[in-house]
Write a protein that holds these residues in place. Structure first.
Motif, PDB file in Angstrom:
ATOM      1  N   SER A  85      41.955  45.953  35.049  1.00 40.48           N
ATOM      2  CA  SER A  85      41.179  45.358  36.156  1.00 40.48           C
ATOM      3  C   SER A  85      40.074  46.340  36.555  1.00 40.48           C
ATOM      4  O   SER A  85      38.894  46.089  36.310  1.00 40.48           O
ATOM      5  CB  SER A  85      42.069  45.006  37.342  1.00 40.48           C
ATOM      6  OG  SER A  85      42.751  46.137  37.830  1.00 40.48           O
ATOM      7  N   LYS A 124      39.740  43.105  29.625  1.00 43.87           N
ATOM      8  CA  LYS A 124      40.080  43.113  31.048  1.00 43.87           C
ATOM      9  C   LYS A 124      40.752  41.792  31.418  1.00 43.87           C
ATOM     10  O   LYS A 124      40.478  40.753  30.813  1.00 43.87           O
ATOM     11  CB  LYS A 124      38.832  43.307  31.909  1.00 43.87           C
ATOM     12  CG  LYS A 124      38.216  44.686  31.835  1.00 43.87           C
ATOM     13  CD  LYS A 124      37.056  44.822  32.801  1.00 43.87           C
ATOM     14  CE  LYS A 124      37.516  44.776  34.243  1.00 43.87           C
ATOM     15  NZ  LYS A 124      36.416  44.993  35.200  1.00 43.87           N
ATOM     16  N   VAL A 184      37.116  44.116  42.599  1.00 44.34           N
ATOM     17  CA  VAL A 184      38.468  44.406  43.058  1.00 44.34           C
ATOM     18  C   VAL A 184      38.392  44.707  44.544  1.00 44.34           C
ATOM     19  O   VAL A 184      37.623  45.570  44.975  1.00 44.34           O
ATOM     20  CB  VAL A 184      39.070  45.595  42.289  1.00 44.34           C
ATOM     21  CG1 VAL A 184      40.403  46.018  42.892  1.00 44.34           C
ATOM     22  CG2 VAL A 184      39.247  45.231  40.818  1.00 44.34           C
ATOM     23  N   TYR A 234      42.176  41.403  42.958  1.00 39.80           N
ATOM     24  CA  TYR A 234      40.814  40.897  42.780  1.00 39.80           C
ATOM     25  C   TYR A 234      40.349  40.169  44.045  1.00 39.80           C
ATOM     26  O   TYR A 234      41.145  39.544  44.751  1.00 39.80           O
ATOM     27  CB  TYR A 234      40.751  39.914  41.616  1.00 39.80           C
ATOM     28  CG  TYR A 234      40.589  40.544  40.250  1.00 39.80           C
ATOM     29  CD1 TYR A 234      39.410  41.197  39.896  1.00 39.80           C
ATOM     30  CD2 TYR A 234      41.607  40.461  39.300  1.00 39.80           C
ATOM     31  CE1 TYR A 234      39.251  41.753  38.634  1.00 39.80           C
ATOM     32  CE2 TYR A 234      41.454  41.011  38.036  1.00 39.80           C
ATOM     33  CZ  TYR A 234      40.272  41.664  37.712  1.00 39.80           C
ATOM     34  OH  TYR A 234      40.127  42.215  36.468  1.00 39.80           O
TER      35      TYR A 234
END
Length: 741
Positions: A281, A290, A716, A727
């Motif tokens: 992430s 990712k 994030v 997220y």
């Protein structure tokens, strides 16, 4: 409060006339007939009067008064503490329906600390600390898994009081107090229905009806309700909510008002409570892949968040004479929650393998049920002693919560292939381990005096609280019941502030306030833990240009949260009660906020916050690690936002509103201070059109389109550790059709 609408006869407009709500004057809508098509319709002009209250409707983005800081209707420009008010107009025009969304453009507030992954909870901080939530001046109690969330369509406004406020509300953190104000009955008939559609299969319907029930206007009603369904941002998750909120007001005389407020709500599905590891992430894995912001670390067949709650309460006010007024309010709430979750294990990186292909997961569950009764009663006196005018208030409040919780073990769950996830595994039900019952009591006595000496306003207050907690736990395997020691706490909290109002609208102020939070458990010497204490010193200035509908504020503050637990020196790893209360977290910062109508038809909300938040006192733990210098996760040092809206005042498109906003979310760190979360800049936009100003046949019809995170920025929101990151929200589009009559 009165409002003048300059209306053309060429297009119908909503006019606002003075009316009485619960014994005070406020704005209510009436229709103005059209008679000619050659005159331009102008936007509303707002004129505030002494009849504005903290519960009456507010036009625009600026509220003139608030009772959250003083429990009396006090002009914000005369309140010596920082306070922000989010009005119903702002909520509607920004398309905000959760408390986190409502707080996005508020100084000193870091909303959505768990991004889009924890929609079932209102998780945010104010000035670097958690804040206590109130509804109509009474605390909203609830456990994590049965917490009553309040939908914004039920609300008239939201007040955010920054800093400790125990002097009026009792136990709570030093960050602040967020007070939600319910819609109340109006004495002029007003009806509204609203339909919404959006991405993520979002569908919503709202209705709001209010008006008198008799010719004399002694009996008033309001009926508000809503239902919505949507897919969650995370794969294989969904959200559902349905509620109805009736309200009734009885005014037997001009001196007495009684209002009944009720709500019945069910949230059968409320998204998820998961996250993602930092690897894949924040950082790419060796294979360069990712995880998408829609990645879900749970299991759709096991995941459950089924909540329901109902509440009923009242507000009673009686004015004996010009000096004395008595007020009483109370609310009973019953809530239930069934919670099941599969989530990423918090150890290490969160992955089973070094290639970061399989998530290590756990499963668990909770069945929670609680009842809460809260009440506040006070007597207010307004009188003069020579050149000093007093508004004194003395009160007693009581809070009682009774919770029952069935807990499970948090066992291992099947690992998840992050590149080919299976969200419908055959996962057994949780293993139930214990049943806990807890009863919490708080009693508080408070006294406050607001002194006014010409242009100088002073607030002095003190409060004494008694808190008690009684609990027992039954181990299901053995049937043994453990009666935990009763926890008792007492605390005195005080407050003092002064503000001077110059003729030009400038108002400098200083203030000091305190808070306390009861603790359970014992220290290394087997003494009961003392309450955690909060202290804030604040200095600032407010500016309200004479005759304007705008306010500008700047504040600097120093908050210390003391008596935190730390590892006791010399303790062995397995020693019981290995703690002492020597820890401290300190926040120092500055806030700037501007809101209101700065030009004809042009409204602006702008703010900037600087928050330096870190541990200043701590002892090394068993591994020799101290938290001194570390920042709690999810607290950006810098934040800023700007929202502007302009409504065309004339021409073929008069009544068209165009709005845009930008939000800067500063960088933050995890609890260890090692993992860095980068900053992000998000853009929002909105357009709305009052069709009645275009054509009289469409009177009362309004259409709107709201887009948040317009450019679909991937970011994030925060991380608490290497294994837990969240997220932020992806782009969201909502279209609204509203009809009022």
């Amino acid at each position: 409060m009165s409002l003048v609408m300059l209306a053309a006869t060429g297009a119908p407009v909503w006019a606002q006339s003075a009316a009485t709500v619960q014994g005070t004057s406020t704005m209510t809508p009436t229709a103005t007939a059209a008679a000619s098509s050659n005159v331009t319709t102008l936007a509303p002009v707002q004129v505030y009067g002494v009849d504005a209250t903290s519960t009456s409707p507010t036009f625009g983005y600026t509220a003139p008064v608030s009772s959250t800081a003083t429990k009396t209707d006090t002009p914000i420009i005369e309140t010596p503490q920082s306070i922000s008010v989010i009005t119903q107009d702002q909520m509607r025009e920004q398309g905000a329906y959760t408390l986190n969304q409502i707080l996005r453009y508020t100084s000193g507030v870091a909303p959505e600390t768990r991004g889009a992954a924890a929609t079932r909870l209102d998780q945010f901080n104010v000035r670097g600390f958690s804040a206590t939530t109130y509804l109509d001046g009474l605390r909203v109690y609830g456990s994590r898994d049965a917490l009553p969330q309040v939908d914004s369509y039920r609300l008239e406004r939201v007040d955010v009081l920054k800093g400790p406020a125990s002097v009026l509300y009792g136990q709570g953190g030093p960050g602040g107090t967020v007070n939600l104000t319910s819609k109340r009955p109006l004495d002029t008939t007003q009806r509204e229905v609203e339909l919404q559609l959006g991405d993520f299969d979002y569908r919503r319907a709202n209705f709001d009806f209010t008006g008198p029930m008799d010719e004399e206007g002694k009996l008033l009603y309001r009926l508000t309700g809503s239902g919505y369904m949507s897919d969650g941002q995370l794969d294989d998750t969904k959200e559902r909510r349905y509620y109805i909120a009736p309200a009734f007001t009885w005014r037997p005389s001009a001196a007495t008002s009684f209002t009944l407020l009720a709500n019945i709500q069910r949230d059968p599905h409320m998204g998820s409570y998961g996250g993602v590891p930092a690897l894949r992430s924040l950082r790419r894995a060796p294979d360069g892949i990712k995880l998408d912001p829609s990645f879900y670390d749970g299991d759709a067949g096991y995941e459950t968040s089924n909540r329901r709650h109902h509440s009923i309460g009242y507000e009673l006010s009686h004015k004996f004479n010009d000096t004395f007024t008595a007020k009483s309010s109370a609310r009973f709430t019953h809530a239930e929650g069934i919670y099941r979750t599969v989530y990423t294990n918090s150890s290490g990186s969160g992955y089973v393998d070094p290639d970061a292909l399989f998530l290590r997961r756990n499963k668990g569950g909770v069945n929670a049920e609680y009842d809460a009764v809260v009440t506040d009663n006070n007597l207010q006196a307004r009188f003069g002693t020579g050149a000093v005018q007093h508004t004194m208030i003395a009160g007693l409040d009581l809070q009682h919560q009774n919770s029952r919780t069935l807990n499970s073990a948090f066992d291992a769950a099947p690992s998840l292939d992050v590149l080919n996830p299976d969200y419908h595994m055959d996962i057994p039900d949780p293993t139930w381990t214990s049943f806990a019952k807890q009863r919490q009591y708080q009693t508080g006595l408070y006294l406050q005096d607001q002194l006014k000496i010409e242009k100088l306003s002073i607030v002095l207050g003190g409060r004494y609280d008694w808190a008690r907690s009684v609990s027992d736990t039954k181990t299901l395997a053995s049937g043994a019941v453990r009666h935990n020691p009763t926890t008792r706490s007492e605390a005195f909290t005080g407050r003092a502030g002064a503000i001077y109002n110059f003729d030009n609208g400038v108002a400098p102020y200083v203030s000091y306030s305190e808070s306390f939070e009861p603790q359970s458990g014992f220290d290394v010497d087997n003494n009961p833990l003392d309450p955690v204490e909060g202290k804030q010193y604040e200095i600032g200035v407010k500016y309200q240009p004479v005759g304007s509908n705008a306010i500008f504020t700047a504040a600097g503050f120093d908050i210390r949260r003391q008596n935190l637990t730390a590892t006791a020196p010399g303790c062995t790893p397995n020693q019981a009660n290995c703690v002492v209360q020597t820890g401290e977290v300190r926040t120092r910062g500055m806030e700037f906020e501007a809101r209101g109508e700065v030009a004809r038809g042009l409204s602006v909300i702008g703010n900037y916050s600087f928050i330096s938040n870190k541990y200043t006192k701590d002892n090394p733990n068993a591994q020799g690690v101290s938290r001194v210098g570390q920042r709690p996760y999810g607290v950006p040092k810098h934040q800023a936002s700007l929202w502007t809206r302009y409504q065309l005042q004339d021409g073929a498109l008069q009544g068209l509103g165009l709005a845009a906003g930008v939000r800067y979310l500063g960088a933050s760190a995890d609890d260890s201070g090692v993992l860095k979360v980068p900053d992000a800049t998000l853009v929002d936009a909105a357009i709305d059109y009052d069709l009645g100003r275009m054509n009289p046949q469409f009177k009362g019809i309004n259409v709107a389109l709201n887009v948040t995170n317009l450019f679909d920025k991937e970011y994030v929101a925060s991380c608490s550790s290497e294994s837990w990151c969240w997220y932020g929200y992806q782009r969201s589009v909502r279209a609204t059709l509203r009809y009022r009559w």
